[in-house]
Write an enzyme that holds these catalytic residues in place. Structure first.
Site, short mmCIF file in Angstrom:
data_model
loop_
_atom_site.label_atom_id
_atom_site.label_comp_id
_atom_site.label_asym_id
_atom_site.label_seq_id
_atom_site.Cartn_x
_atom_site.Cartn_y
_atom_site.Cartn_z
N ARG A 1 0.80 -1.22 0.00
CA ARG A 1 0.00 0.00 0.00
C ARG A 1 0.84 1.29 0.00
NH1 ARG A 1 -2.61 1.99 4.43
NH2 ARG A 1 -1.81 0.19 5.56
N ASP B 1 0.78 -24.56 2.64
CA ASP B 1 0.73 -25.02 4.03
C ASP B 1 2.20 -25.24 4.37
OD1 ASP B 1 0.87 -26.68 6.31
OD2 ASP B 1 -1.22 -27.22 6.01
N HIS B 2 2.80 -24.34 5.11
CA HIS B 2 4.27 -24.39 5.20
C HIS B 2 4.77 -25.66 5.86
CE1 HIS B 2 3.95 -22.81 9.35
NE2 HIS B 2 5.20 -23.23 9.52
N ASP C 1 -6.17 -21.95 13.01
CA ASP C 1 -4.78 -21.56 12.78
C ASP C 1 -3.89 -22.79 12.53
OD1 ASP C 1 -2.70 -19.62 12.67
OD2 ASP C 1 -2.07 -20.18 14.69
N HIS D 1 -2.20 -27.51 9.17
CA HIS D 1 -0.96 -28.23 9.47
C HIS D 1 -1.21 -29.59 10.10
CE1 HIS D 1 0.51 -24.33 8.65
NE2 HIS D 1 0.56 -23.86 9.87
N LYS E 1 8.07 -25.61 23.21
CA LYS E 1 7.76 -25.79 21.79
C LYS E 1 8.14 -27.20 21.40
CE LYS E 1 8.21 -24.19 17.13
NZ LYS E 1 7.04 -23.62 16.51
C1 BG6 Z 1 1.53 -20.71 11.53
C2 BG6 Z 1 0.55 -20.21 12.55
O1 BG6 Z 1 0.86 -21.22 10.40
O2 BG6 Z 1 2.31 -21.74 12.11
C3 BG6 Z 1 1.27 -19.72 13.79
O3 BG6 Z 1 -0.22 -19.16 11.99
C4 BG6 Z 1 2.20 -20.77 14.32
O4 BG6 Z 1 0.35 -19.33 14.80
C5 BG6 Z 1 3.09 -21.32 13.21
O5 BG6 Z 1 2.99 -20.20 15.34
C6 BG6 Z 1 3.88 -22.51 13.69
O6 BG6 Z 1 4.82 -22.84 12.69
P1 BG6 Z 1 6.17 -23.57 13.07
O7 BG6 Z 1 6.85 -23.77 11.75
O8 BG6 Z 1 6.91 -22.65 14.01
O9 BG6 Z 1 5.77 -24.84 13.74
#
Ligand code: BG6
Length: 511
Positions: free
Chosen positions: A65, A200-201, A258, A263, A368
């Site tokens: 933008r 979808d990463h 989310d 995922h 984590k």
């Molecule tokens: C994202 C979510 O798609 O994945 C986030 O929007 C999340 O909320 C993240 O923290 C987690 O990804 P990773 O690769 O750190 O497990």
């Protein structure tokens, strides 16, 4: 772009791997100054350039933008790369990458943005003397996805004589089944499915791809991989962080939208799918869709017994006191958005009938960890006394996606000494030690695959709808459940209610 000579040691275990060719391409990032572009996309592009994995001719156009000059945008790109790249940038590579960066300012619903963009693309091609493939990366708020796609169509940018045009769409792909269908309809009104790459990463993570190698390149697990030997599967994606600065997005999404809808259902598919005939986009995605279709659409009466949602309260995480979700900046004090969700699903087919698949995710949990734990049934008979044993536990196979990526197998072993006393031990494979290398970031793999037109690691239209078919009724039922939302202390294992969905004799793994 050619790889640079660096002082990094060559890894003998990965050396000699062939790079797949990518046609000359211009990548256009919509939302070019956003968080994702800064933290993930630009650093990924740098690392691809560093590895010589970008095409010989590669141009980047940022669209956002705010008004700014090309030079100013280049400086911002440089800063993001320096701050977030997994490698310290090599000055020559960085300089060469930035030389090919342009910026187009404007709002996404303004038609003039697309004509100016076309002008920039055309100039690159006049200079190159050949048509260049185009990849449009939509890294904006989701409400702009259909707007941008349709504007690209109106400008005639959806096709290009002599080259390929692709569109990469970030998550979330809709916030409900109806929205996902509508978005598919609008996107496919402009582009063909083979041009569309829904991100979808998780699919770009090495460890997720390794699950296929693990299952389908090894003979020893497949005979056990079914309801006769497997007791339960637990998939956990726990995070210790809170929602950070993402209140605006997160409060509309929540944990189910989310992480679970995308995922975690992908991880479930990788555990449960049948071996594809070949590792091609359609074969792999056909098998995943079959898994999703084998999960019955949850009915409202059953949902409270198979799904739990909760919100974090104040607590202690990462060595400090942290606020509860409702005290986070930007969150309405009466928000009922869940930051934790757990589900029990069943894949109702020949291989898996009766095996519970537990999915669990949450923010502000104890640590984590992303893992898949497959627990086998106990042995039918123990010939020796359990006296003094630490418990003869069933075998468990744990695939850890992060941190410490690897695979661990829990076995029972005899404690040395004169008595027959058993305790669990672990046989471990760790990525870091076996391959002596840092895995590339998921986005590095996904960006190159999209530029190459390989959709294997992207979600297909029917697949994303099949995911929503499972999550939609759960969301609707839980969001309408009266009464206060369960709470859990930040930094804890999650809400006590999570155990309510477990079958008898089963328990959650510690986070
Ligand atoms: C994202 C979510 O798609 O994945 C986030 O929007 C999340 O909320 C993240 O923290 C987690 O990804 P990773 O690769 O750190 O497990």
């Amino acid at each position: 772009m050619a790889a640079v000579a660096t002082t990094e040691p060559q890894n003998p275990l990965t050396a000699g791997l062939e790079r797949l060719p990518v046609a000359p391409t211009t990548l256009v990032i919509f939302g070019a100054t956003g968080d994702l572009a800064r933290r993930k996309l630009l650093p990924a592009l740098y690392n691809l350039a560093h590895d010589g994995a970008l095409p010989e001719r590669f141009h980047l156009v940022g669209v956002a933008r705010r008004d700014k000059e090309h030079e100013h945008y280049r400086e911002e790109c440089e800063q993001s790369i320096r701050q977030f790249s997994r490698r310290t940038p090599h000055e020559d590579v960085l300089k060469r990458l930035l030389e090919h960066v342009r910026y187009v300012p404007g709002t996404f619903d303004d038609a003039s943005v697309y004509s100016r963009l076309e002008g920039v693309l055309d100039r690159f091609e006049e200079h190159a003397g050949e048509p260049l493939s185009r990849a449009f990366y939509l890294s904006t708020a989701p409400s702009f996805f259909p707007v941008i796609v349709e504007a690209l169509g109106k400008q005639g940018l959806d096709r290009h004589e002599g080259a390929e045009v692709r569109v990469v769409i970030e998550k979330p792909f809709g916030a409900s089944l109806a929205e996902a269908r509508e978005l598919n309809r609008r996107v496919l009104g402009v582009f063909e499915e083979h041009q569309v790459f829904r991100i979808d990463h998780y699919l770009g993570k090495e460890t997720v791809q390794n699950m296929m190698a693990f299952r389908f390149a090894n003979g020893m697990f497949e005979p056990l991989w079914n309801r006769n030997y497997i007791d339960q599967v637990q998939i956990t994606a726990a995070e210790d962080i809170g929602i950070g600065t993402r209140a605006g997005y997160y409060d509309h999404a929540g944990a189910l939208r989310d992480l679970i809808q995308n995922h975690m259902l992908q991880l479930l598919c990788h555990v449960a799918m049948e071996p594809p005939v070949s590792f091609t986009a359609d074969e792999v995605r056909n098998e995943k869709v079959k898994v999703l279709q084998s999960i019955e659409e949850p009915i409202p009466e059953e949902i409270p017994g198979m799904a739990v949602r909760a919100q974090y309260a104040a607590g202690h995480a990462g060595g400090e006191d942290v606020p509860g979700y409702l005290e986070e900046p930007g969150i309405p004090p009466d928000s009922t958005t869940e930051t934790f969700a757990a589900l029990r699903l069943e894949v109702d087919n020949w291989r898996w009938a009766g095996v519970p698949f537990y999915l669990r995710t949450g923010k502000r949990l104890a640590r984590k960890v992303t893992e898949i734990a497959v627990t086998l049934k106990p042995v039918p008979h123990l010939a020796f006394s359990q006296d003094g044993s630490l418990g003869v536990l069933p075998n468990q196979l744990i695939l850890t996606l992060q941190p410490n990526e690897g695979v661990s197998l829990r076995l029972g072993a005899k404690i040395p000494g004169s008595r027959m006393v058993i305790r669990p031990v672990h046989m471990e494979f760790l990525y870091g030690t076996a391959f002596l290398s840092q895995s590339p970031e998921a986005y590095e793999r996904l960006i190159t695959d999209a530029m190459r037109g390989d959709a294997t690691l992207f979600t297909r239209d029917d697949e994303v709808e099949a995911q929503w078919r499972i999550c939609d009724p759960i969301l609707r039922t839980l969001e309408h459940t009266r009464g206060p939302l369960s709470q859990y202390e930040a930094g804890s294992q999650g809400p006590e209610e999570a155990t309510d969905i477990l079958l008898p004799e089963q328990s959650w793994r510690a986070i």
